[in-house]
Design a protein around this motif. Structure first.
Motif, PDB file in Angstrom:
ATOM      1  N   MET A 262       0.839  -1.192   0.000  1.00 21.69           N
ATOM      2  CA  MET A 262       0.000   0.000   0.000  1.00 21.69           C
ATOM      3  C   MET A 262       0.876   1.244   0.000  1.00 21.69           C
ATOM      4  SD  MET A 262      -2.937   1.113   2.746  1.00 21.69           S
ATOM      5  CE  MET A 262      -4.095  -0.109   2.174  1.00 21.69           C
ATOM      6  N   SER A 263       0.429   2.262  -0.753  1.00 22.82           N
ATOM      7  CA  SER A 263       1.186   3.508  -0.846  1.00 22.82           C
ATOM      8  C   SER A 263       1.154   4.260   0.479  1.00 22.82           C
ATOM      9  CB  SER A 263       0.598   4.388  -1.950  1.00 22.82           C
ATOM     10  OG  SER A 263       1.216   5.667  -1.933  1.00 22.82           O
ATOM     11  N   LEU A 264       2.315   4.794   0.880  1.00 23.38           N
ATOM     12  CA  LEU A 264       2.423   5.628   2.079  1.00 23.38           C
ATOM     13  C   LEU A 264       2.787   7.069   1.712  1.00 23.38           C
ATOM     14  CD1 LEU A 264       4.320   3.268   4.547  1.00 23.38           C
ATOM     15  CD2 LEU A 264       1.884   3.773   4.475  1.00 23.38           C
ATOM     16  N   ASP A 265       2.687   7.418   0.430  1.00 24.71           N
ATOM     17  CA  ASP A 265       3.086   8.764   0.000  1.00 24.71           C
ATOM     18  C   ASP A 265       2.280   9.847   0.703  1.00 24.71           C
ATOM     19  OD1 ASP A 265       5.049   7.879  -1.636  1.00 24.71           O
ATOM     20  OD2 ASP A 265       3.865   7.920  -3.472  1.00 24.71           O
ATOM     21  N   ASP A 266       1.022   9.625   0.854  1.00 25.89           N
ATOM     22  CA  ASP A 266       0.158  10.637   1.467  1.00 25.89           C
ATOM     23  C   ASP A 266       0.089  10.391   2.969  1.00 25.89           C
ATOM     24  OD1 ASP A 266      -3.198  11.872   0.672  1.00 25.89           O
ATOM     25  OD2 ASP A 266      -1.753  12.474   2.202  1.00 25.89           O
ATOM     26  N   SER A 267       0.563  11.341   3.740  1.00 22.55           N
ATOM     27  CA  SER A 267       0.585  11.164   5.200  1.00 22.55           C
ATOM     28  C   SER A 267      -0.810  10.973   5.782  1.00 22.55           C
ATOM     29  CB  SER A 267       1.251  12.386   5.856  1.00 22.55           C
ATOM     30  OG  SER A 267       0.534  13.569   5.543  1.00 22.55           O
ATOM     31  N   LYS A 268      -1.813  11.464   5.057  1.00 26.16           N
ATOM     32  CA  LYS A 268      -3.175  11.322   5.549  1.00 26.16           C
ATOM     33  C   LYS A 268      -3.652   9.873   5.490  1.00 26.16           C
ATOM     34  CE  LYS A 268      -4.574  16.001   4.203  1.00 26.16           C
ATOM     35  NZ  LYS A 268      -5.528  16.811   3.405  1.00 26.16           N
ATOM     36  N   ARG A 269      -2.922   9.040   4.764  1.00 22.07           N
ATOM     37  CA  ARG A 269      -3.316   7.642   4.643  1.00 22.07           C
ATOM     38  C   ARG A 269      -3.043   6.850   5.907  1.00 22.07           C
ATOM     39  NH1 ARG A 269      -6.570   5.541   1.645  1.00 22.07           N
ATOM     40  NH2 ARG A 269      -5.374   3.661   1.239  1.00 22.07           N
ATOM     41  N   ALA A 270      -2.225   7.409   6.818  1.00 19.74           N
ATOM     42  CA  ALA A 270      -1.844   6.644   8.007  1.00 19.74           C
ATOM     43  C   ALA A 270      -3.068   6.221   8.825  1.00 19.74           C
ATOM     44  CB  ALA A 270      -0.885   7.457   8.861  1.00 19.74           C
ATOM     45  N   ALA A 271      -3.978   7.193   9.060  1.00 21.96           N
ATOM     46  CA  ALA A 271      -5.163   6.882   9.858  1.00 21.96           C
ATOM     47  C   ALA A 271      -6.045   5.862   9.152  1.00 21.96           C
ATOM     48  CB  ALA A 271      -5.949   8.165  10.131  1.00 21.96           C
ATOM     49  N   GLU A 272      -6.174   6.018   7.827  1.00 25.03           N
ATOM     50  CA  GLU A 272      -7.005   5.093   7.060  1.00 25.03           C
ATOM     51  C   GLU A 272      -6.406   3.691   7.067  1.00 25.03           C
ATOM     52  OE1 GLU A 272      -8.880   4.643   2.561  1.00 25.03           O
ATOM     53  OE2 GLU A 272      -7.876   6.497   3.172  1.00 25.03           O
ATOM     54  N   LEU A 273      -5.074   3.612   6.980  1.00 27.67           N
ATOM     55  CA  LEU A 273      -4.412   2.314   7.049  1.00 27.67           C
ATOM     56  C   LEU A 273      -4.730   1.604   8.366  1.00 27.67           C
ATOM     57  CD1 LEU A 273      -0.851   3.075   5.632  1.00 27.67           C
ATOM     58  CD2 LEU A 273      -2.471   1.400   4.738  1.00 27.67           C
ATOM     59  N   GLU A 274      -4.639   2.349   9.443  1.00 25.80           N
ATOM     60  CA  GLU A 274      -4.909   1.770  10.758  1.00 25.80           C
ATOM     61  C   GLU A 274      -6.353   1.272  10.839  1.00 25.80           C
ATOM     62  OE1 GLU A 274      -4.689   3.043  15.492  1.00 25.80           O
ATOM     63  OE2 GLU A 274      -3.967   4.403  13.936  1.00 25.80           O
ATOM     64  N   GLU A 275      -7.285   2.053  10.275  1.00 24.72           N
ATOM     65  CA  GLU A 275      -8.697   1.680  10.306  1.00 24.72           C
ATOM     66  C   GLU A 275      -8.954   0.415   9.471  1.00 24.72           C
ATOM     67  OE1 GLU A 275     -13.078   3.549   9.138  1.00 24.72           O
ATOM     68  OE2 GLU A 275     -11.262   4.768   9.025  1.00 24.72           O
ATOM     69  N   ILE A 276      -8.332   0.376   8.284  1.00 29.36           N
ATOM     70  CA  ILE A 276      -8.515  -0.805   7.427  1.00 29.36           C
ATOM     71  C   ILE A 276      -7.956  -2.053   8.102  1.00 29.36           C
ATOM     72  CG2 ILE A 276      -7.772  -1.873   5.247  1.00 29.36           C
ATOM     73  CD1 ILE A 276      -7.936   0.887   3.967  1.00 29.36           C
ATOM     74  N   ASN A 277      -6.747  -1.916   8.686  1.00 30.82           N
ATOM     75  CA  ASN A 277      -6.145  -3.061   9.370  1.00 30.82           C
ATOM     76  C   ASN A 277      -7.009  -3.534  10.526  1.00 30.82           C
ATOM     77  OD1 ASN A 277      -3.927  -3.072   7.702  1.00 30.82           O
ATOM     78  ND2 ASN A 277      -2.723  -1.722   8.997  1.00 30.82           N
ATOM     79  N   LEU A 278      -7.573  -2.574  11.252  1.00 32.23           N
ATOM     80  CA  LEU A 278      -8.424  -2.920  12.382  1.00 32.23           C
ATOM     81  C   LEU A 278      -9.670  -3.667  11.916  1.00 32.23           C
ATOM     82  CD1 LEU A 278      -9.010  -2.725  15.404  1.00 32.23           C
ATOM     83  CD2 LEU A 278     -10.076  -0.495  14.990  1.00 32.23           C
ATOM     84  N   LYS A 279     -10.276  -3.172  10.812  1.00 26.73           N
ATOM     85  CA  LYS A 279     -11.478  -3.831  10.292  1.00 26.73           C
ATOM     86  C   LYS A 279     -11.172  -5.243   9.805  1.00 26.73           C
ATOM     87  CE  LYS A 279     -14.110   0.291   8.962  1.00 26.73           C
ATOM     88  NZ  LYS A 279     -14.707   1.051   7.838  1.00 26.73           N
ATOM     89  N   LEU A 280     -10.045  -5.398   9.105  1.00 23.32           N
ATOM     90  CA  LEU A 280      -9.669  -6.727   8.626  1.00 23.32           C
ATOM     91  C   LEU A 280      -9.442  -7.681   9.792  1.00 23.32           C
ATOM     92  CD1 LEU A 280      -7.227  -5.843   5.701  1.00 23.32           C
ATOM     93  CD2 LEU A 280      -9.515  -6.814   5.507  1.00 23.32           C
ATOM     94  N   LYS A 281      -8.797  -7.162  10.843  1.00 19.82           N
ATOM     95  CA  LYS A 281      -8.559  -8.001  12.013  1.00 19.82           C
ATOM     96  C   LYS A 281      -9.876  -8.364  12.698  1.00 19.82           C
ATOM     97  CE  LYS A 281      -5.891  -8.205  16.297  1.00 19.82           C
ATOM     98  NZ  LYS A 281      -4.942  -7.481  17.194  1.00 19.82           N
TER      99      LYS A 281
END
Length: 518
Positions: A262-281
């Protein structure tokens, strides 16, 4: 002495090998000049296991290779699976020398097993006499493939929206597959080819050694990894990527790696990444929990729900039989009503239990050669009292005096009971029900035709759905859980068969059950 030593070492190698080693003999030689389909038919007819080591026997749920000797090919290889036909066709077309081929089989408990095989036929004067081979159990890997395929559609929109790329690396063949989203993350076009070597060149020079170490460790342990690294595009621009991966091991050896980036270029993606990982878990935990609940329900239904209901049935029958004294008419009516309600409760419990066992994969078929005409006759005879109450005529029509099929008689009997009982319930009084049986070389078909209310075309697709019950003004008194047809269809599918329905509202319905003869 030298030959004896060589033979002893060879036997020790076979005995201690972690891969399955086998010898398959034929009752009669098979001519390679025959059409491929005829050769395959004769393989199923003539082939049996002559020798194998203990490692192979364990793949089938046995402890010793001696237990597998004499077992016919038809008892191991699922003949109805088209992938096995492809497997045997590939064996023939290769000149009876095949490597890395996949077979779909079953162990002694009826559980499906997937094996990767290398085999060679022993030929003489244009005839195949026997075959030697080795095999590896890849069932776990195959199930992973299935799970990935089933979830890919659901994940498609999420992947596109989140720019989450997926990859799969076959360590046996070296083939590396990337999704279009993943290629985009590395600055590639969807049509660009990819290999492990090319992937390494796309990494930032300072990250290559670290990524190689991470991948080697994952292949060694099978543990999941998560690491941030940089990709360098063709225009020399650098892009941060979060990579995750996991190796699938067979007998301690890595055979497949799967993962995402997953792209990490946009710093705003950090929160979304955490949310997606949490949902998958959370989804994973929910799936594990639901599976455990299902298993717990099966145990509960088996040992808890039926026990008190059975006791109620016994005691109400004792009351009706006068065991505790004569009942007044009012008391007898009340107890009879309670008994009928308890019977309905037991029926619901049994329906739920059967479906739960089926969905949990705990149904194993016990097939044998069965006279279908005789079995249908018993079903109709047992339900005769219900037909007399509604003055319904039931006729069994058959094209031959006796017709047999290789089925599980207990399971298929319940299927026939369900379909015929439905015909009785939805057919008005003084009407007819016809059960027809036809047979050809490959299959047998049992058709149940009623003169009932029929089913609207728009409702046909709902028939075999779980808990689905179709309402009709003339059948408001018909009770049920909506599980019978769902269960019946699943059992027929386990037999490699089908159930089809033709109907028109107000003109009756025909259910046609078709199962293979063998």
């Amino acid at each position: 002495m030298a030959n004896d030593d060589l033979q002893e070492k060879y036997q020790a190698f076979i005995t201690n090998s972690s891969e399955g080693i086998w010898l398959c003999e034929l009752d009669a030689p098979i001519s390679v000049a025959l059409p491929p389909k005829e050769q395959i038919r004769l393989m199923y007819q003539y082939a049996y296991m002559a020798e194998c080591n203990d490692a192979m026997a364990k793949m089938y749920g046995l402890s010793s290779g001696d237990e597998l000797k004499g077992v016919r090919l038809t008892e191991l290889l699922i003949e109805s699976d088209p992938k096995n036909t492809e497997y045997l066709l590939a064996f023939i077309r290769s000149g009876y020398r095949l490597t890395g081929a996949e077979s779909h089989e079953k162990d002694v408990h009826g559980n499906p097993r997937i094996f990767r095989n290398s085999l060679v036929g022993v030929m003489e004067d244009g005839f195949v006499l026997r075959a030697w081979g080795t095999q590896h159990d890849i069932t776990e890997q195959y199930l992973v493939h299935q799970a990935l395929a089933q979830s890919q559609e659901r994940l498609g929109l999420a992947l596109a929206a989140s720019r989450l790329g997926m990859w799969e690396w076959n360590l046996t063949t070296g083939e590396l597959l990337w999704s279009d989203q993943l290629k985009e993350l590395f600055g590639l076009a969807p049509t660009d080819s990819i290999s492990y070597e090319k992937y390494q060149k796309l990494l930032h020079p300072q990250d290559r050694a670290r990524m190689r170490k991470v991948i080697r460790e994952a292949m060694k342990t099978g543990k999941e990894y998560e690491v941030e690294h940089r990709a360098v595009w063709a225009d020399n621009s650098e892009h941060w990527v979060l990579g995750r991966g996991k190796a699938i091991l067979e007998n301690g050896k890595p055979v497949l790696m799967i993962g995402t980036s997953m792209s990490l270029d946009d710093s705003k993606r950090a929160a979304e990444l955490e949310e997606i990982n949490l949902k998958l878990k959370e989804q994973q935990e929910q799936l594990v929990e639901l599976n455990q609940i299902k298993d717990d329900f099966i145990a509960l239904a088996s040992h808890q729900l039926r026990t008190p209901a059975t006791a109620v049935k016994q005691y109400t029958n004792m009351l009706l039989d006068g065991y505790y004294g004569e009942l007044s008419p009012g008391q007898r009516t009340a107890v009879s009503t309670a008994l009928l309600s308890n019977e309905r409760q037991l029926a619901i419990i049994n329906d739920l239990l059967r479906v739960a066992q089926l969905d949990a994969g705990k149904i194993a078929l016990h097939k044998k050669r069965v006279d279908v005409i005789e079995l249908l006759g018993k079903v109709v005879e047992e339900q005769a009292a219900k037909f007399r109450v509604k003055n319904q005529k039931v006729t069994i029509k058959q094209s031959k005096p006796a017709m047999t099929a290789y089925i599980d008689p207990q399971r298929m009997r319940m299927v026939f009971e369900n379909i015929i009982d439905n015909a009785h319930k939805y057919t008005p009084a003084a009407k007819s029900i016809t059960v027809s049986v036809t047979q050809n070389k490959s299959s047998i078909t049992i058709s149940v035709r009623d003169q009932g209310v029929g089913i609207r075309k728009a409702d046909l697709s709902r028939l075999f759905q779980k808990f689905s019950r179709l309402e009709h003004p003339s059948t408001t008194d018909v009770s049920g859980t909506g599980l019978g047809l769902y269960w019946a269809n699943k059992i027929v599918l386990l037999h490699g068969g089908t159930i089809t329905v033709t109907s028109a509202s107000g003109k009756g319905t025909t259910f046609a059950i078709t199962v293979p003869n063998t």
